[in-house]
Design an enzyme around this catalytic site. Sequence first.
Site, PDB file in Angstrom:
ATOM      1  N   ARG A 121       0.811  -1.245   0.000  1.00 59.50           N
ATOM      2  CA  ARG A 121       0.000   0.000   0.000  1.00 59.50           C
ATOM      3  C   ARG A 121       0.831   1.276   0.000  1.00 59.50           C
ATOM      4  NH1 ARG A 121      -3.358  -2.977   3.464  1.00 59.50           N
ATOM      5  NH2 ARG A 121      -5.100  -3.814   2.270  1.00 59.50           N
ATOM      6  N   LYS A 142       2.995  11.549 -11.329  1.00 51.81           N
ATOM      7  CA  LYS A 142       2.149  10.608 -12.091  1.00 51.81           C
ATOM      8  C   LYS A 142       2.978   9.355 -12.331  1.00 51.81           C
ATOM      9  CE  LYS A 142      -0.979  13.494 -14.809  1.00 51.81           C
ATOM     10  NZ  LYS A 142      -1.385  13.837 -16.192  1.00 51.81           N
ATOM     11  N   GLU A 184       9.647  17.355 -24.969  1.00 52.97           N
ATOM     12  CA  GLU A 184       8.943  17.806 -23.748  1.00 52.97           C
ATOM     13  C   GLU A 184       9.494  19.166 -23.281  1.00 52.97           C
ATOM     14  OE1 GLU A 184       6.235  16.261 -22.543  1.00 52.97           O
ATOM     15  OE2 GLU A 184       6.517  14.097 -22.411  1.00 52.97           O
ATOM     16  N   LYS A 226       7.042  23.181 -15.158  1.00 53.95           N
ATOM     17  CA  LYS A 226       6.229  22.038 -14.742  1.00 53.95           C
ATOM     18  C   LYS A 226       5.955  22.076 -13.236  1.00 53.95           C
ATOM     19  CE  LYS A 226       4.990  17.372 -14.922  1.00 53.95           C
ATOM     20  NZ  LYS A 226       5.099  16.049 -15.481  1.00 53.95           N
ATOM     21  N   GLU A 236      -4.706  17.212 -11.336  1.00 51.77           N
ATOM     22  CA  GLU A 236      -5.276  17.553 -12.635  1.00 51.77           C
ATOM     23  C   GLU A 236      -6.780  17.797 -12.576  1.00 51.77           C
ATOM     24  OE1 GLU A 236      -3.129  15.630 -15.889  1.00 51.77           O
ATOM     25  OE2 GLU A 236      -5.002  15.593 -17.013  1.00 51.77           O
ATOM     26  N   ARG A 240      -3.557  21.711 -14.617  1.00 52.01           N
ATOM     27  CA  ARG A 240      -2.467  20.768 -14.905  1.00 52.01           C
ATOM     28  C   ARG A 240      -2.639  20.136 -16.279  1.00 52.01           C
ATOM     29  NH1 ARG A 240       0.591  16.038 -11.358  1.00 52.01           N
ATOM     30  NH2 ARG A 240       1.746  15.248 -13.141  1.00 52.01           N
ATOM     31  N   ASN A 244      -0.735  18.402 -21.072  1.00 55.63           N
ATOM     32  CA  ASN A 244      -1.043  17.345 -22.043  1.00 55.63           C
ATOM     33  C   ASN A 244      -0.996  17.843 -23.482  1.00 55.63           C
ATOM     34  OD1 ASN A 244      -1.450  15.537 -19.949  1.00 55.63           O
ATOM     35  ND2 ASN A 244      -3.628  16.045 -19.776  1.00 55.63           N
ATOM     36  N   HIS A 247      -0.574  15.443 -26.385  1.00 51.65           N
ATOM     37  CA  HIS A 247      -0.680  14.074 -25.874  1.00 51.65           C
ATOM     38  C   HIS A 247      -1.956  13.352 -26.284  1.00 51.65           C
ATOM     39  CE1 HIS A 247       2.847  15.291 -23.685  1.00 51.65           C
ATOM     40  NE2 HIS A 247       2.939  14.149 -23.043  1.00 51.65           N
ATOM     41  N   HIS A 251      -0.499  10.071 -27.501  1.00 48.30           N
ATOM     42  CA  HIS A 251      -0.756   8.790 -26.829  1.00 48.30           C
ATOM     43  C   HIS A 251      -1.453   7.814 -27.771  1.00 48.30           C
ATOM     44  CE1 HIS A 251      -0.476  10.148 -22.313  1.00 48.30           C
ATOM     45  NE2 HIS A 251       0.689  10.063 -22.914  1.00 48.30           N
ATOM     46  N   HIS A 264       8.225   8.389 -27.082  1.00 51.10           N
ATOM     47  CA  HIS A 264       7.166   9.244 -26.538  1.00 51.10           C
ATOM     48  C   HIS A 264       7.310  10.679 -27.078  1.00 51.10           C
ATOM     49  CE1 HIS A 264       4.213  10.810 -23.777  1.00 51.10           C
ATOM     50  NE2 HIS A 264       5.086  11.690 -23.317  1.00 51.10           N
TER      51      HIS A 264
END
Length: 365
Positions: A121, A142, A184, A226, A236, A240, A244, A247, A251, A264
């Site tokens: 956990r 993330k 990026e 960032k 987000e 935030r 993206n 993206h 993606h 990427h």
Amino acid sequence: MHTLTVHSASGAYDVLVGDGVVAHLAEQLRAIAGGHVWRAVMITDEHVYARHGNRVFGEMGDTDARICTIPAGERSKNMHTVYDLITQMLEARCDRHTIVVAFGGGVVGDVAGFVAATYMRGIPYVHVPTTILAHDSSVGGKVGINHPLAKNVIGAFYPPRAVVYDTSFLHTLPDREVRSGLAEVIKHGLIADASFVEWCIAHMDALRACHREHMAKALHRGMAIKAGIVSADEREQGNRAVLNLGHTIGHALEAVSQYVRWTHGEAISIGMCGSARIAHAMGLCAWDVVTRTEEVLRAAHLPTTLPVDVATNDVIEAMQRDKKFHNGNAVFVLPVRIGSVTIVRNVPMHIVVRCLHELQGGQTA
Ligand SMILES: NC(=O)c1ccc[n+]([C@@H]2O[C@H](COP(=O)([O-])OP(=O)(O)OC[C@H]3O[C@@H](n4cnc5c(N)ncnc54)[C@H](O)[C@@H]3O)[C@@H](O)[C@H]2O)c1
Ligand SMILES: [Zn+2]
């Protein structure tokens, strides 16, 4: 050495950036443990370990450190890798006080962070990034893995306890990975800082050659942008999402190519060109935003068009499975000018399709 502080719901964490900062790793681990660190697990990939493993291992002080190596590349971001790492950690009797050291690029950071988020956990982790791209992925918490049908859909918000970004590791990066990371860096400029985009264009040769001072400046500016955004909106809920940019399409391209055709950074480079075209088609920006976006990405030798053999239907389908699809609507981050973007929640599909076709033809307004 530069230090940035990132704020998160579970507390602030420091990002140390500079040549040689890995020398501070042991002290960071001790600060997290509140004294002697009796067990740490270094999760890394085979390329990074072969080049720099001994150096980092040597910086872990008298910690009883285990090393777990995963195959290099995006395809390691899957359930099997996570399960396998957890098995190795159980066999090594890692407990809730064990600290994970994620030593590698964005793939290692995302996977190791996800393992840290879920093992018993949640146990602490530190990221020691080794790619330019990881100036982005190491900040913001993330973590996660891919599903064969969609990218990054299994994951968590789980910030590291520290980021120790030793830029001397970047000198062994292959050219293609330098370019990928620059995507990026450029993204941060396109979102928030027009003068930084101009600076990138003016100094692109030095950036591509990983020139020490130029790279330090670029990484610092990108991370500061960032850090500011994620500190204000960790989960987000609002702004935030501007991160993206590129993206939604990017993606989808990664997923349709089963994560092998583009890095990427390459995928989001095409995605950022697509977003600029969509913004122009919707009357949100002038045409020179499209041309300037393409110019800075081309200067970095990144792709700005979509190969004709890519079926646009497949791209649209993959987009619809993305997290950024909301109540049947495509959510896009679109530029209004260089250095400023807006989030649009109801982009008409026919405009997306048209712009994907334009990207294939390299058509101009
Ligand atoms: N979590 C986030 O917020 C976030 C943000 C952006 C990107 N990402 C993710 O990051 C991933 C991409 O990261 P990446 O581009 O760093 O990929 P990566 O970790 O796969 O690294 C790219 C390649 O470079 C090699 N490499 C890494 N460091 C090296 C070094 N110093 N010298 C030589 N080779 C080295 C790796 O072994 C790999 O082959 C994607 O999965 C993307 O989704 C996550
Ligand atoms: Zn990204």
